[in-house]
Design an enzyme around this catalytic site. Structure first.
Site, PDB file in Angstrom:
ATOM      1  N   ASN A  62       0.830  -1.208   0.000  1.00 40.91           N
ATOM      2  CA  ASN A  62       0.000   0.000   0.000  1.00 40.91           C
ATOM      3  C   ASN A  62       0.864   1.256   0.000  1.00 40.91           C
ATOM      4  O   ASN A  62       1.926   1.316   0.626  1.00 40.91           O
ATOM      5  CB  ASN A  62      -1.006   0.002   1.159  1.00 40.91           C
ATOM      6  CG  ASN A  62      -0.394  -0.149   2.532  1.00 40.91           C
ATOM      7  OD1 ASN A  62       0.605  -0.831   2.706  1.00 40.91           O
ATOM      8  ND2 ASN A  62      -0.978   0.493   3.516  1.00 40.91           N
ATOM      9  N   GLU A  64       0.411   5.350   0.541  1.00 42.19           N
ATOM     10  CA  GLU A  64      -0.501   6.415   0.986  1.00 42.19           C
ATOM     11  C   GLU A  64      -0.035   7.771   0.490  1.00 42.19           C
ATOM     12  O   GLU A  64       1.114   7.930   0.044  1.00 42.19           O
ATOM     13  CB  GLU A  64      -0.614   6.367   2.517  1.00 42.19           C
ATOM     14  CG  GLU A  64      -1.232   5.047   2.974  1.00 42.19           C
ATOM     15  CD  GLU A  64      -1.496   4.960   4.469  1.00 42.19           C
ATOM     16  OE1 GLU A  64      -1.055   5.851   5.222  1.00 42.19           O
ATOM     17  OE2 GLU A  64      -2.159   3.998   4.876  1.00 42.19           O
ATOM     18  N   CYS A  73      -4.174   0.734  -2.495  1.00 41.05           N
ATOM     19  CA  CYS A  73      -4.034  -0.491  -1.703  1.00 41.05           C
ATOM     20  C   CYS A  73      -2.936  -1.396  -2.275  1.00 41.05           C
ATOM     21  O   CYS A  73      -2.599  -1.324  -3.467  1.00 41.05           O
ATOM     22  CB  CYS A  73      -5.334  -1.295  -1.739  1.00 41.05           C
ATOM     23  SG  CYS A  73      -6.723  -0.506  -0.914  1.00 41.05           S
ATOM     24  N   GLU A  75      -3.120  -4.604  -2.887  1.00 37.54           N
ATOM     25  CA  GLU A  75      -3.623  -5.560  -3.890  1.00 37.54           C
ATOM     26  C   GLU A  75      -3.624  -4.955  -5.289  1.00 37.54           C
ATOM     27  O   GLU A  75      -3.179  -5.573  -6.258  1.00 37.54           O
ATOM     28  CB  GLU A  75      -5.051  -6.007  -3.548  1.00 37.54           C
ATOM     29  CG  GLU A  75      -5.172  -6.740  -2.238  1.00 37.54           C
ATOM     30  CD  GLU A  75      -5.477  -5.801  -1.073  1.00 37.54           C
ATOM     31  OE1 GLU A  75      -4.879  -4.702  -0.999  1.00 37.54           O
ATOM     32  OE2 GLU A  75      -6.315  -6.164  -0.236  1.00 37.54           O
ATOM     33  N   CYS A 112     -10.429  -4.742   0.225  1.00 30.78           N
ATOM     34  CA  CYS A 112     -11.546  -3.802   0.151  1.00 30.78           C
ATOM     35  C   CYS A 112     -12.360  -4.063  -1.124  1.00 30.78           C
ATOM     36  O   CYS A 112     -11.942  -4.807  -2.017  1.00 30.78           O
ATOM     37  CB  CYS A 112     -11.027  -2.362   0.177  1.00 30.78           C
ATOM     38  SG  CYS A 112     -10.342  -1.792  -1.382  1.00 30.78           S
ATOM     39  N   CYS A 115     -10.661  -3.319  -4.536  1.00 31.75           N
ATOM     40  CA  CYS A 115      -9.674  -4.341  -4.910  1.00 31.75           C
ATOM     41  C   CYS A 115     -10.373  -5.610  -5.380  1.00 31.75           C
ATOM     42  O   CYS A 115      -9.919  -6.273  -6.317  1.00 31.75           O
ATOM     43  CB  CYS A 115      -8.733  -4.643  -3.746  1.00 31.75           C
ATOM     44  SG  CYS A 115      -7.600  -3.271  -3.409  1.00 31.75           S
TER      45      CYS A 115
END
Ligand code: THU
Length: 157
Positions: A62, A64, A73, A75, A112, A115
């Site tokens: 991930n 940010e 993310c 994934e 999530c 993803c």
């Protein structure tokens, strides 16, 4: 009117030792991938590892950003990297590991919704099931296909 049901089955492992060699390797790669996380805001480090049909494993973590929606993310970082580098290969499996400050948590890392939708797209593209492995300390869950996490997948266009 008829009541319908959707059944989901998945496997739960108490340790990586219970898994086959390929899944063990992918789990281990997802944990290593956590090292690539850039998470100065949430401090939640997530790693993902995608296994491709040519045997390659592509990792992601991930990322940010101060403008929150600009981050991504683990994934999707891994899947987009895999698709960019090996556009004609199929994604057969993805393992996900996460934890606060890079320490593997005791709750399996669950992808999530966004993803899951991206997983669904690559599964539809390949026409083969993509398995999803969620990793935690002492608890690993394996779902055999994206449909199990995203029933009634949108792929109508
Ligand atoms: N995150 C992931 O990398 N994957 C998920 O499926 C859920 C959340 C990241 C995004 C953000 O950097 C941090 O975890 C906290 O939400």
């Amino acid at each position: 009117m008829e009541q319908k049901e959707i059944h989901i089955t998945y496997s739960q492992f108490g340790s990586v030792e219970e898994m086959n060699a390929e899944d063990r390797e992918l789990v281990s790669e997802s944990i290593k991938a956590m090292g690539g996380a850039y998470a100065p805001y949430s401090h939640f480090h997530v790693g993902a590892a995608v296994r491709l049909s040519n045997g390659q494993i592509v990792r992601g973590a991930n990322q940010e950003n101060a403008a929150f929606p600009s981050g991504l993310c683990a994934e999707r970082t891994a899947m987009f990297a895999a698709s960019s580098k090996y556009p004609d290969k199929d994604m057969l499996s993805i393992a996900i590991a996460g934890g606060v400050h890079g320490r593997l948590g005791s709750t399996p890392a669950s992808p999530c919704g966004a993803c899951r939708q991206v997983m669904a797209q690559y599964q539809t593209k390949s026409g083969k099931p993509m398995s999803i492995i969620m990793v935690a300390d002492g608890k690993i869950l394996k779902f055999e296909k994206v449909d199990d996490l995203l029933p009634m997948i949108f792929n109508s266009i």
